[in-house]
Motif scaffolding. Structure first.
Motif, PDB file in Angstrom:
ATOM      1  N   ARG A 183       0.877  -1.174   0.000  1.00 33.12           N
ATOM      2  CA  ARG A 183       0.000   0.000   0.000  1.00 33.12           C
ATOM      3  C   ARG A 183       0.909   1.216   0.000  1.00 33.12           C
ATOM      4  O   ARG A 183       1.786   1.330   0.857  1.00 33.12           O
ATOM      5  CB  ARG A 183      -0.903   0.015   1.242  1.00 33.12           C
ATOM      6  CG  ARG A 183      -1.905  -1.126   1.241  1.00 33.12           C
ATOM      7  CD  ARG A 183      -2.852  -1.057   2.430  1.00 33.12           C
ATOM      8  NE  ARG A 183      -3.711  -2.230   2.453  1.00 33.12           N
ATOM      9  CZ  ARG A 183      -4.597  -2.485   3.417  1.00 33.12           C
ATOM     10  NH1 ARG A 183      -4.733  -1.641   4.427  1.00 33.12           N
ATOM     11  NH2 ARG A 183      -5.337  -3.569   3.364  1.00 33.12           N
ATOM     12  N   GLU A 239       1.363   4.034   1.195  1.00 30.01           N
ATOM     13  CA  GLU A 239       0.929   4.899   2.290  1.00 30.01           C
ATOM     14  C   GLU A 239       1.493   6.312   2.090  1.00 30.01           C
ATOM     15  O   GLU A 239       2.644   6.474   1.680  1.00 30.01           O
ATOM     16  CB  GLU A 239       1.443   4.346   3.626  1.00 30.01           C
ATOM     17  CG  GLU A 239       0.992   2.914   3.940  1.00 30.01           C
ATOM     18  CD  GLU A 239      -0.367   2.854   4.608  1.00 30.01           C
ATOM     19  OE1 GLU A 239      -0.948   3.914   4.889  1.00 30.01           O
ATOM     20  OE2 GLU A 239      -0.860   1.728   4.842  1.00 30.01           O
ATOM     21  N   ARG A 264       3.993   0.870  10.089  1.00 24.92           N
ATOM     22  CA  ARG A 264       3.294   1.379   8.911  1.00 24.92           C
ATOM     23  C   ARG A 264       4.263   1.346   7.751  1.00 24.92           C
ATOM     24  O   ARG A 264       4.884   2.331   7.400  1.00 24.92           O
ATOM     25  CB  ARG A 264       2.722   2.789   9.128  1.00 24.92           C
ATOM     26  CG  ARG A 264       1.912   3.261   7.897  1.00 24.92           C
ATOM     27  CD  ARG A 264       1.071   4.481   8.164  1.00 24.92           C
ATOM     28  NE  ARG A 264       0.109   4.228   9.219  1.00 24.92           N
ATOM     29  CZ  ARG A 264      -1.025   3.523   9.059  1.00 24.92           C
ATOM     30  NH1 ARG A 264      -1.351   3.036   7.888  1.00 24.92           N
ATOM     31  NH2 ARG A 264      -1.819   3.325  10.069  1.00 24.92           N
ATOM     32  N   GLY A 265       4.416   0.145   7.208  1.00 28.03           N
ATOM     33  CA  GLY A 265       5.280  -0.015   6.058  1.00 28.03           C
ATOM     34  C   GLY A 265       4.466   0.226   4.793  1.00 28.03           C
ATOM     35  O   GLY A 265       3.258   0.471   4.854  1.00 28.03           O
ATOM     36  N   GLU A 311      -3.709  -0.866  15.801  1.00 29.06           N
ATOM     37  CA  GLU A 311      -4.622  -1.816  15.144  1.00 29.06           C
ATOM     38  C   GLU A 311      -3.791  -2.996  14.635  1.00 29.06           C
ATOM     39  O   GLU A 311      -3.033  -2.857  13.687  1.00 29.06           O
ATOM     40  CB  GLU A 311      -5.347  -1.121  13.982  1.00 29.06           C
ATOM     41  CG  GLU A 311      -6.261  -2.053  13.204  1.00 29.06           C
ATOM     42  CD  GLU A 311      -6.821  -1.425  11.918  1.00 29.06           C
ATOM     43  OE1 GLU A 311      -6.926  -0.185  11.828  1.00 29.06           O
ATOM     44  OE2 GLU A 311      -7.137  -2.208  10.999  1.00 29.06           O
ATOM     45  N   HIS A 340      -8.276  -6.737  12.033  1.00 28.35           N
ATOM     46  CA  HIS A 340      -9.547  -6.096  11.678  1.00 28.35           C
ATOM     47  C   HIS A 340     -10.441  -7.141  11.024  1.00 28.35           C
ATOM     48  O   HIS A 340     -10.035  -7.769  10.056  1.00 28.35           O
ATOM     49  CB  HIS A 340      -9.268  -4.937  10.701  1.00 28.35           C
ATOM     50  CG  HIS A 340     -10.435  -4.013  10.554  1.00 28.35           C
ATOM     51  ND1 HIS A 340     -10.339  -2.799   9.912  1.00 28.35           N
ATOM     52  CD2 HIS A 340     -11.727  -4.125  10.970  1.00 28.35           C
ATOM     53  CE1 HIS A 340     -11.533  -2.200   9.931  1.00 28.35           C
ATOM     54  NE2 HIS A 340     -12.380  -2.990  10.571  1.00 28.35           N
ATOM     55  N   GLY A 360      -2.144  -7.941  10.930  1.00 28.45           N
ATOM     56  CA  GLY A 360      -0.889  -7.319  10.508  1.00 28.45           C
ATOM     57  C   GLY A 360       0.298  -8.094  11.062  1.00 28.45           C
ATOM     58  O   GLY A 360       0.814  -7.778  12.135  1.00 28.45           O
ATOM     59  N   ARG A 399       3.433  -5.936  11.300  1.00 24.39           N
ATOM     60  CA  ARG A 399       3.194  -4.875  12.286  1.00 24.39           C
ATOM     61  C   ARG A 399       3.302  -5.425  13.703  1.00 24.39           C
ATOM     62  O   ARG A 399       3.749  -4.730  14.623  1.00 24.39           O
ATOM     63  CB  ARG A 399       1.800  -4.257  12.069  1.00 24.39           C
ATOM     64  CG  ARG A 399       1.440  -3.202  13.089  1.00 24.39           C
ATOM     65  CD  ARG A 399       0.086  -2.570  12.817  1.00 24.39           C
ATOM     66  NE  ARG A 399       0.137  -1.637  11.696  1.00 24.39           N
ATOM     67  CZ  ARG A 399      -0.898  -0.880  11.310  1.00 24.39           C
ATOM     68  NH1 ARG A 399      -2.044  -0.954  11.949  1.00 24.39           N
ATOM     69  NH2 ARG A 399      -0.788  -0.056  10.280  1.00 24.39           N
TER      70      ARG A 399
HETATM   71  P1  ATP Z   1      -4.478   1.333   9.286  1.00 24.56           P
HETATM   72  O1  ATP Z   1      -5.728   1.903   9.895  1.00 24.56           O
HETATM   73  O2  ATP Z   1      -3.367   1.135  10.280  1.00 24.56           O
HETATM   74  O3  ATP Z   1      -4.053   2.073   8.039  1.00 24.56           O
HETATM   75  P2  ATP Z   1      -6.061  -0.455   7.795  1.00 24.56           P
HETATM   76  O4  ATP Z   1      -7.333  -0.285   8.544  1.00 24.56           O
HETATM   77  O5  ATP Z   1      -5.876   0.326   6.560  1.00 24.56           O
HETATM   78  O6  ATP Z   1      -4.829  -0.144   8.801  1.00 24.56           O
HETATM   79  P3  ATP Z   1      -6.754  -3.169   7.079  1.00 24.56           P
HETATM   80  O7  ATP Z   1      -7.160  -2.938   5.671  1.00 24.56           O
HETATM   81  O8  ATP Z   1      -7.796  -3.328   8.111  1.00 24.56           O
HETATM   82  O9  ATP Z   1      -5.728  -1.992   7.506  1.00 24.56           O
HETATM   83  O10 ATP Z   1      -5.681  -4.384   7.069  1.00 24.56           O
HETATM   84  C1  ATP Z   1      -5.631  -5.417   8.038  1.00 24.56           C
HETATM   85  C2  ATP Z   1      -4.428  -5.269   8.962  1.00 24.56           C
HETATM   86  O11 ATP Z   1      -3.205  -5.095   8.244  1.00 24.56           O
HETATM   87  C3  ATP Z   1      -4.498  -4.049   9.859  1.00 24.56           C
HETATM   88  O12 ATP Z   1      -5.308  -4.307  10.979  1.00 24.56           O
HETATM   89  C4  ATP Z   1      -3.041  -3.840  10.236  1.00 24.56           C
HETATM   90  O13 ATP Z   1      -2.687  -4.664  11.340  1.00 24.56           O
HETATM   91  C5  ATP Z   1      -2.299  -4.326   9.008  1.00 24.56           C
HETATM   92  N1  ATP Z   1      -1.815  -3.173   8.216  1.00 24.56           N
HETATM   93  C6  ATP Z   1      -2.552  -2.334   7.462  1.00 24.56           C
HETATM   94  N2  ATP Z   1      -1.782  -1.402   6.874  1.00 24.56           N
HETATM   95  C7  ATP Z   1      -0.506  -1.661   7.256  1.00 24.56           C
HETATM   96  C8  ATP Z   1       0.753  -1.067   6.982  1.00 24.56           C
HETATM   97  N3  ATP Z   1       0.821  -0.013   6.184  1.00 24.56           N
HETATM   98  N4  ATP Z   1       1.867  -1.602   7.538  1.00 24.56           N
HETATM   99  C9  ATP Z   1       1.774  -2.684   8.348  1.00 24.56           C
HETATM  100  N5  ATP Z   1       0.618  -3.296   8.651  1.00 24.56           N
HETATM  101  C10 ATP Z   1      -0.517  -2.797   8.121  1.00 24.56           C
END
Ligand code: ATP
Ligand code: MG
Ligand code: MG
Ligand code: MG
Length: 438
Positions: free
Chosen positions: A140, A142, A151-152, A282, A285, A319, A322
């Motif tokens: 992603r 970000e 937050r990679g 988080e 989810h 994650g 994470r």
């Molecule tokens: P965030 O709110 O932190 O951006 P998200 O709600 O976008 O996360 P989900 O789509 O729910 O993320 O993805 C499922 C899980 O993947 C998240 O609960 C989180 O633990 C992990 N995750 C999401 N984005 C990242 C990221 N950029 N780096 C590491 N882990 C991530």
């Protein structure tokens, strides 16, 4: 593993770009190395932790009745046009073209792909329910990759997908994942709190984020302190049975993320002393979204009445990468990491205080052989470094136990065990020490 052969590039200084302790410690302890913004190489020590986390996630998914598979990282844009998300997803999606100018992308998640796989193989309600998962790298783009692996841009996720005939079935699948998540995080030494979370434009009320309280967390969260004391479902939980009472118990207490927070209800439902308004990470989810993908993508099943209808779906993310950071946030001190046993890169750090001294070397070799024989994961510091340096690096990498062997102790027939979690020390005979660490 002998440290002299291992690859453990420790950093002396705290890197200035690292703002939170887990990021600092992962860099200093030689666990990861940044290869681009939000893109990390997992060095040997970090890789061992990642594998341990992954294993626990896998075991609990399997226990809950999910079936493992593996989908590719690269996906076709075409698939995402079917759901309408190709344009909607925006800049977080990394878009690529192949040599034939075909539009591809590096998957940020897999709802479309799994729906395509499902519809090709399943036609009837008789083949339901299905619960599938994989553990795969995501990308992603970000806006602000930060806090290291927390937050990679490239990160490892476990994502599961459920397929049921009706809403009641979908809720049962949801409950399986709910309970699996409580167990997964608890096994890593984390207290996770399921919190009501935003479901987005589809509506419905069935979505929970699993949150670890931490000052460095990016989400503002609100919950009832009593949630922290609830018992975690045991390994003997019957996932084929009714899990609703467990879910009811957890969801009877107030817990919500920022977007779902209702200040009036928060104050009304919880005594002041039990109110927690804090920050959280988080780590998981779960989401019931019904026919959001099955309808546009025509993933239909035939019911007992012979009529076709779109299958009911949910998705469930953890994650994985994470979590390595989240665990450090929860378990560290000024000197370094304090790994909980189930996710520790090694169980024991064997410290030779006088490498080159025949008697000390000999005692260490024997202890090392005994531990290896019993399958105790041991990192043997056989290097010529000074004792002070050895102690500092063992504390930094944070293995649960240090087994310290020096000529002075050996003269008295003893070696020392230090427990990293609380610093407790114990002197005992070498054989007894080895036995104790098995
Ligand atoms: P965030 O709110 O932190 O951006 P998200 O709600 O976008 O996360 P989900 O789509 O729910 O993320 O993805 C499922 C899980 O993947 C998240 O609960 C989180 O633990 C992990 N995750 C999401 N984005 C990242 C990221 N950029 N780096 C590491 N882990 C991530
Ligand atoms: Mg996000
Ligand atoms: Mg989120
Ligand atoms: Mg989320």
């Amino acid at each position: 593993m002998r440290l002299s052969r291992y690859f453990l590039p420790l950093l002396k200084e705290t890197p200035s770009e690292a703002q939170i302790v887990s990021h600092q410690l992962m860099l200093r302890a030689g666990m990861i190395r940044q290869e681009g913004a939000g893109i990390y190489a997992w060095l040997p020590l970090g890789f061992r932790v990642l594998k341990k986390i992954e294993r626990i996630v896998r075991e609990e998914q399997d226990r809950a009745g999910a079936v493992e598979m593996l989908m590719p990282t690269i996906q076709q844009a075409e698939l995402w046009r079917e759901s309408g998300r190709y344009d909607a997803y925006g800049k977080e999606m990394l878009r690529i073209k192949d040599r034939g100018e075909r539009e591809m992308l590096y998957g940020p998640t897999n709802e479309e792909m799994i729906t395509e796989i499902f519809r090709a193989g399943i036609r009837s309600y008789k083949d339901l329910p299905k619960l599938l998962y994989h553990i795969q790298w995501k990308f992603r783009d970000e806006i602000r990759p930060r806090f290291g692996v927390m937050r990679g841009r490239e990160f490892l996720m476990k994502d599961a997908y459920s397929f049921d005939f009706d809403e009641a079935g979908a809720r049962r699948s949801y409950n399986r994942m709910f309970v699996a998540y409580l167990r997964t995080f608890a096994r890593m030494g984390l207290t996770s709190i399921p919190m009501r979370a935003e479901t987005g434009p589809i509506g419905g009320d069935l979505s929970h984020e699993f949150i670890i309280l931490a000052d460095t967390g990016e989400s503002a969260v609100y919950c009832d302190r009593r949630l922290l004391e609830l018992p975690v479902p045991g390994a003997d939980t019957d996932f084929e049975g009714d899990l609703q009472p467990i879910i009811d118990r957890y969801t009877s207490y107030y817990a919500a993320t920022d977007e779902k927070h209702d200040a009036a209800a928060f104050e009304k439902q919880i005594a002041e002393a039990d109110r927690i308004a804090a920050r959280g990470i988080e780590v998981g989810h779960i989401f019931y979204f019904g026919t959001k993908y099955s309808e546009p993508m025509r993933a239909h099943v035939t019911g007992p009445d012979g009529k076709e209808r779109p299958v009911e779906m949910g998705s469930y993310g953890v994650g994985v990468s994470r979590l390595a950071g989240a665990i450090i946030e929860a378990h560290h001190d000024e000197a370094g990491c304090k790994w909980p046993v189930p996710v520790a890169p090694f169980h024991v750090g064997l410290v030779n205080l006088k490498a080159g001294d025949a008697g000390t070397d000999d005692a260490c070799e024997r202890l090392y052989a005994a531990l290896e024989r019993e399958g105790v994961e041991t990192l043997y510091d056989d290097t010529g470094a000074r004792p002070g340096e050895k102690f500092a690096r063992m504390d930094l990498i944070g293995l649960p136990y240090q087994l310290i062997v020096g000529p002075r102790g050996l003269e008295n027939g003893v070696v020392e065990i230090k427990r990293r979690a609380d610093g407790a020390r114990e002197e005992l005979a070498p054989e007894a020490a080895a036995e104790k660490l098995v």
